[in-house]
Design a protein around this motif. Structure first.
Motif, PDB file in Angstrom:
ATOM      1  N   LYS A  43       8.154   5.551  12.730  1.00  0.00           N
ATOM      2  CA  LYS A  43       8.016   5.086  14.104  1.00  0.00           C
ATOM      3  C   LYS A  43       9.356   4.647  14.681  1.00  0.00           C
ATOM      4  CE  LYS A  43       3.452   5.301  14.530  1.00  0.00           C
ATOM      5  NZ  LYS A  43       2.776   6.162  15.529  1.00  0.00           N
ATOM      6  N   GLU A  44      10.157   3.953  13.875  1.00  0.00           N
ATOM      7  CA  GLU A  44      11.434   3.436  14.364  1.00  0.00           C
ATOM      8  C   GLU A  44      12.496   4.517  14.514  1.00  0.00           C
ATOM      9  OE1 GLU A  44      12.966  -0.289  12.995  1.00  0.00           O
ATOM     10  OE2 GLU A  44      11.081  -0.823  12.021  1.00  0.00           O
ATOM     11  N   LEU A  45      12.409   5.560  13.716  1.00  0.00           N
ATOM     12  CA  LEU A  45      13.481   6.572  13.691  1.00  0.00           C
ATOM     13  C   LEU A  45      13.125   7.855  14.427  1.00  0.00           C
ATOM     14  CD1 LEU A  45      14.639   6.192   9.973  1.00  0.00           C
ATOM     15  CD2 LEU A  45      15.715   5.244  12.029  1.00  0.00           C
ATOM     16  N   GLY A  46      11.867   8.027  14.773  1.00  0.00           N
ATOM     17  CA  GLY A  46      11.458   9.270  15.412  1.00  0.00           C
ATOM     18  C   GLY A  46      12.209   9.568  16.693  1.00  0.00           C
ATOM     19  N   GLY A  47      12.532   8.537  17.464  1.00  0.00           N
ATOM     20  CA  GLY A  47      13.263   8.725  18.713  1.00  0.00           C
ATOM     21  C   GLY A  47      14.668   9.243  18.523  1.00  0.00           C
ATOM     22  N   PHE A  48      15.197   9.133  17.317  1.00  0.00           N
ATOM     23  CA  PHE A  48      16.535   9.642  17.005  1.00  0.00           C
ATOM     24  C   PHE A  48      16.482  11.036  16.374  1.00  0.00           C
ATOM     25  CE2 PHE A  48      16.918   4.933  16.299  1.00  0.00           C
ATOM     26  CZ  PHE A  48      17.573   4.660  17.492  1.00  0.00           C
ATOM     27  N   GLY A  49      15.291  11.625  16.342  1.00  0.00           N
ATOM     28  CA  GLY A  49      15.154  12.945  15.730  1.00  0.00           C
ATOM     29  C   GLY A  49      15.122  12.908  14.218  1.00  0.00           C
ATOM     30  N   ILE A  50      14.808  11.740  13.647  1.00  0.00           N
ATOM     31  CA  ILE A  50      14.769  11.590  12.192  1.00  0.00           C
ATOM     32  C   ILE A  50      13.310  11.528  11.745  1.00  0.00           C
ATOM     33  CG2 ILE A  50      15.413  10.149  10.218  1.00  0.00           C
ATOM     34  CD1 ILE A  50      17.678   9.013  12.006  1.00  0.00           C
ATOM     35  N   ARG A  51      12.946  12.381  10.823  1.00  0.00           N
ATOM     36  CA  ARG A  51      11.593  12.390  10.260  1.00  0.00           C
ATOM     37  C   ARG A  51      11.583  11.629   8.938  1.00  0.00           C
ATOM     38  NH1 ARG A  51      10.574  16.961   8.356  1.00  0.00           N
ATOM     39  NH2 ARG A  51      12.611  17.946   8.619  1.00  0.00           N
ATOM     40  N   VAL A  52      10.455  10.999   8.633  1.00  0.00           N
ATOM     41  CA  VAL A  52      10.312  10.239   7.385  1.00  0.00           C
ATOM     42  C   VAL A  52       8.940  10.517   6.797  1.00  0.00           C
ATOM     43  CG1 VAL A  52      10.587   7.995   6.263  1.00  0.00           C
ATOM     44  CG2 VAL A  52      11.658   8.397   8.495  1.00  0.00           C
ATOM     45  N   ASN A  53       8.911  10.978   5.562  1.00  0.00           N
ATOM     46  CA  ASN A  53       7.658  11.266   4.869  1.00  0.00           C
ATOM     47  C   ASN A  53       7.728  10.768   3.438  1.00  0.00           C
ATOM     48  OD1 ASN A  53       6.047  13.072   6.838  1.00  0.00           O
ATOM     49  ND2 ASN A  53       8.079  14.011   6.838  1.00  0.00           N
ATOM     50  N   THR A  54       6.567  10.583   2.846  1.00  0.00           N
ATOM     51  CA  THR A  54       6.464  10.228   1.427  1.00  0.00           C
ATOM     52  C   THR A  54       5.931  11.414   0.646  1.00  0.00           C
ATOM     53  OG1 THR A  54       6.055   7.885   1.860  1.00  0.00           O
ATOM     54  CG2 THR A  54       5.348   8.732  -0.266  1.00  0.00           C
ATOM     55  N   LEU A  55       6.634  11.786  -0.403  1.00  0.00           N
ATOM     56  CA  LEU A  55       6.120  12.713  -1.405  1.00  0.00           C
ATOM     57  C   LEU A  55       5.551  11.851  -2.523  1.00  0.00           C
ATOM     58  CD1 LEU A  55       8.053  15.760  -2.948  1.00  0.00           C
ATOM     59  CD2 LEU A  55       6.308  14.458  -4.132  1.00  0.00           C
ATOM     60  N   SER A  56       4.258  11.980  -2.757  1.00  0.00           N
ATOM     61  CA  SER A  56       3.570  11.100  -3.706  1.00  0.00           C
ATOM     62  C   SER A  56       3.090  11.916  -4.909  1.00  0.00           C
ATOM     63  CB  SER A  56       2.380  10.425  -3.007  1.00  0.00           C
ATOM     64  OG  SER A  56       1.775   9.471  -3.840  1.00  0.00           O
ATOM     65  N   PRO A  57       3.853  11.912  -6.004  1.00  0.00           N
ATOM     66  CA  PRO A  57       3.451  12.708  -7.172  1.00  0.00           C
ATOM     67  C   PRO A  57       2.290  12.085  -7.940  1.00  0.00           C
ATOM     68  CG  PRO A  57       5.825  12.239  -7.161  1.00  0.00           C
ATOM     69  CD  PRO A  57       5.173  11.310  -6.184  1.00  0.00           C
ATOM     70  N   GLY A  58       1.487  12.945  -8.530  1.00  0.00           N
ATOM     71  CA  GLY A  58       0.592  12.528  -9.595  1.00  0.00           C
ATOM     72  C   GLY A  58       1.372  12.552 -10.900  1.00  0.00           C
ATOM     73  N   PRO A  59       0.719  12.706 -12.038  1.00  0.00           N
ATOM     74  CA  PRO A  59       1.434  12.748 -13.315  1.00  0.00           C
ATOM     75  C   PRO A  59       2.357  13.968 -13.395  1.00  0.00           C
ATOM     76  CG  PRO A  59      -0.921  12.389 -13.645  1.00  0.00           C
ATOM     77  CD  PRO A  59      -0.750  12.773 -12.217  1.00  0.00           C
ATOM     78  N   VAL A  60       3.625  13.722 -13.717  1.00  0.00           N
ATOM     79  CA  VAL A  60       4.619  14.785 -13.864  1.00  0.00           C
ATOM     80  C   VAL A  60       5.337  14.575 -15.191  1.00  0.00           C
ATOM     81  CG1 VAL A  60       6.609  15.949 -12.851  1.00  0.00           C
ATOM     82  CG2 VAL A  60       4.958  14.803 -11.360  1.00  0.00           C
ATOM     83  N   TYR A  61       5.566  15.657 -15.902  1.00  0.00           N
ATOM     84  CA  TYR A  61       6.178  15.554 -17.229  1.00  0.00           C
ATOM     85  C   TYR A  61       7.516  16.281 -17.233  1.00  0.00           C
ATOM     86  CZ  TYR A  61       1.525  13.919 -18.168  1.00  0.00           C
ATOM     87  OH  TYR A  61       0.354  13.204 -18.111  1.00  0.00           O
ATOM     88  N   THR A  62       8.550  15.561 -17.681  1.00  0.00           N
ATOM     89  CA  THR A  62       9.912  16.088 -17.728  1.00  0.00           C
ATOM     90  C   THR A  62      10.460  15.913 -19.138  1.00  0.00           C
ATOM     91  OG1 THR A  62      11.030  13.999 -17.199  1.00  0.00           O
ATOM     92  CG2 THR A  62      10.156  15.276 -15.339  1.00  0.00           C
ATOM     93  N   GLU A  63      11.779  16.102 -19.251  1.00  0.00           N
ATOM     94  CA  GLU A  63      12.408  15.938 -20.557  1.00  0.00           C
ATOM     95  C   GLU A  63      12.545  14.470 -20.953  1.00  0.00           C
ATOM     96  OE1 GLU A  63      15.920  15.311 -17.810  1.00  0.00           O
ATOM     97  OE2 GLU A  63      14.035  16.436 -17.790  1.00  0.00           O
TER      98      GLU A  63
END
Length: 251
Positions: free
Chosen positions: A173-193
């Motif tokens: 809401k605060e940054l949209g007027g400046f052309g800045i988008r903000v989103n959350t990527l919300s992972p479930g269980p992820v397995y790495t090294e």
């Protein structure tokens, strides 16, 4: 591969020395973006930059320290004069001691909130002018589906990621007027090294059985969504939380 405009973007990825953070950096460089790979582990991001070549720039950064964040902002101002994308991935996670919330120490609570929440606020605040200079910047905050699953013995982490998700909504809401988008990527269980003591084999199999897609997630399942959110192809997507969990649960 091939999201619109990523080959012209300067993108900061925090927590980039290993695990999913390094995978985000690899994917974005493969898309042609210039990636500033930032992490407290300076040796780790320097090795990653050597692997990825001239499009990867290592930066030793502690998101929980205002002076460290300001140093990065000054470097980016001098080098590029803008930031087109910010992926707030740095977090304390794999080393967390699981315990009932009444047994969590104040030191444990403070250390996790300092990195996972305050770090996002400090860095994003420091880079706002550079993000505004882009004209079409995108911020991706990494959340966690543990927030809605209400995972037990993990309250400090769950609380931190709940805060990050709330920050996304307010920032958009605060940054949209400046052309800045903000989103959350919300992972479930992820397995790495990275070894994890926080999920037993029985728990892993139980979650897998509950998923619609009957396989475990790897870093590539997250990096493709992050690349989309950082690209111009998601130009009308903001203030959203996107769960990537194989259908473990549904919003």
């Amino acid at each position: 591969m091939g999201y619109t405009g990523l080959d012209r973007k300067v993108i900061v990825v925090t927590g980039a020395a290993q695990g999913i953070g390094a995978a985000y950096a690899r994917r974005l460089v493969a898309e042609g973006a210039t990636v500033v790979a930032a992490d407290r582990n300076g040796d780790g991001v320097r090795r990653l930059a050597e692997e990825l070549g001239e499009l990867a720039i290592p930066s030793e950064l502690d998101v929980a320290r205002a002076d460290s964040v300001k140093e990065l902002a000054a470097f980016l101002t001098d080098r590029f004069g803008r930031v087109d994308g910010l992926l707030n991935n740095a977090a304390i996670f794999s080393t967390i001691r699981m315990a009932p919330f009444w047994e969590i120490t104040e030191e444990e609570w403070d250390s996790i909130l300092r990195v996972n929440v305050t770090g996002v606020w400090l860095l994003t605040s420091a880079l706002v002018d550079l993000l505004r200079a882009s004209g079409s910047a995108s911020i991706v905050n990494i959340g966690s589906d543990s927030v809605v699953l209400g995972r037990q013995n993990y309250l400090h982490y769950v609380a931190s990621k709940g805060a990050v998700t709330g920050m996304t909504y307010a920032m958009s809401k605060e940054l949209g007027g400046f052309g800045i988008r903000v989103n959350t990527l919300s992972p479930g269980p992820v397995y790495t090294e990275i070894a994890r003591d926080t999920v037993t084999e029985a728990q892993k199999q139980a979650m897998l059985a509950s998923q619609a897609i009957k396989r475990t997630a790897g870093p590539e399942d997250m990096t493709s969504v992050a690349a989309f959110l950082l690209s111009d192809d998601s130009a009308y997507v903001t203030g959203q939380t996107i769960s990537v969990n194989g259908g473990l649960w549904h919003r």
